[in-house]
Design an enzyme around this catalytic site. Sequence first.
Site, PDB file in Angstrom:
ATOM      1  N   HIS A  19      -5.481 100.118 165.934  1.00 50.43           N
ATOM      2  CA  HIS A  19      -4.092  99.652 165.912  1.00 50.43           C
ATOM      3  C   HIS A  19      -4.025  98.232 166.469  1.00 50.43           C
ATOM      4  O   HIS A  19      -5.060  97.591 166.658  1.00 50.43           O
ATOM      5  CB  HIS A  19      -3.192 100.628 166.687  1.00 50.43           C
ATOM      6  CG  HIS A  19      -3.519 100.724 168.144  1.00 50.43           C
ATOM      7  ND1 HIS A  19      -2.954  99.897 169.076  1.00 50.43           N
ATOM      8  CD2 HIS A  19      -4.370 101.538 168.815  1.00 50.43           C
ATOM      9  CE1 HIS A  19      -3.448 100.193 170.281  1.00 50.43           C
ATOM     10  NE2 HIS A  19      -4.313 101.187 170.144  1.00 50.43           N
ATOM     11  N   ALA A  20      -2.845  97.730 166.741  1.00 47.22           N
ATOM     12  CA  ALA A  20      -2.641  96.309 167.061  1.00 47.22           C
ATOM     13  C   ALA A  20      -3.560  95.740 168.143  1.00 47.22           C
ATOM     14  O   ALA A  20      -4.221  94.727 167.915  1.00 47.22           O
ATOM     15  CB  ALA A  20      -1.174  96.065 167.445  1.00 47.22           C
TER      16      ALA A  20
END
Length: 95
Positions: A20-21
């Site tokens: 994810h980010a």
Amino acid sequence: MKETVMYSKVTTITNPSGLHARPAAVFVKAASDFASKVTLRKNEDGAPERDAKSILMVMGMGLGVGSEVEISAEGTDEQEAVDALVALIESGCGE
């Protein structure tokens, strides 16, 4: 001039929440530190290679925990790049 041959390895995403980010940003920053062209590909039939130095490309791959990926590099520091990025993925990208 020395001809370069692409170097690659396969590894598995270990982060419980995938790439994810935050871990994607850590991965892209690390990939950007190398001179070689670095690509990331989900290890499944027909999956395209993506630019490992682009946060949008990496996040757009939707890599979850257990996803098998192939990291490839071509250039002067290709083996160092791939080995470092595989180690980063296998360590959970600092999480």
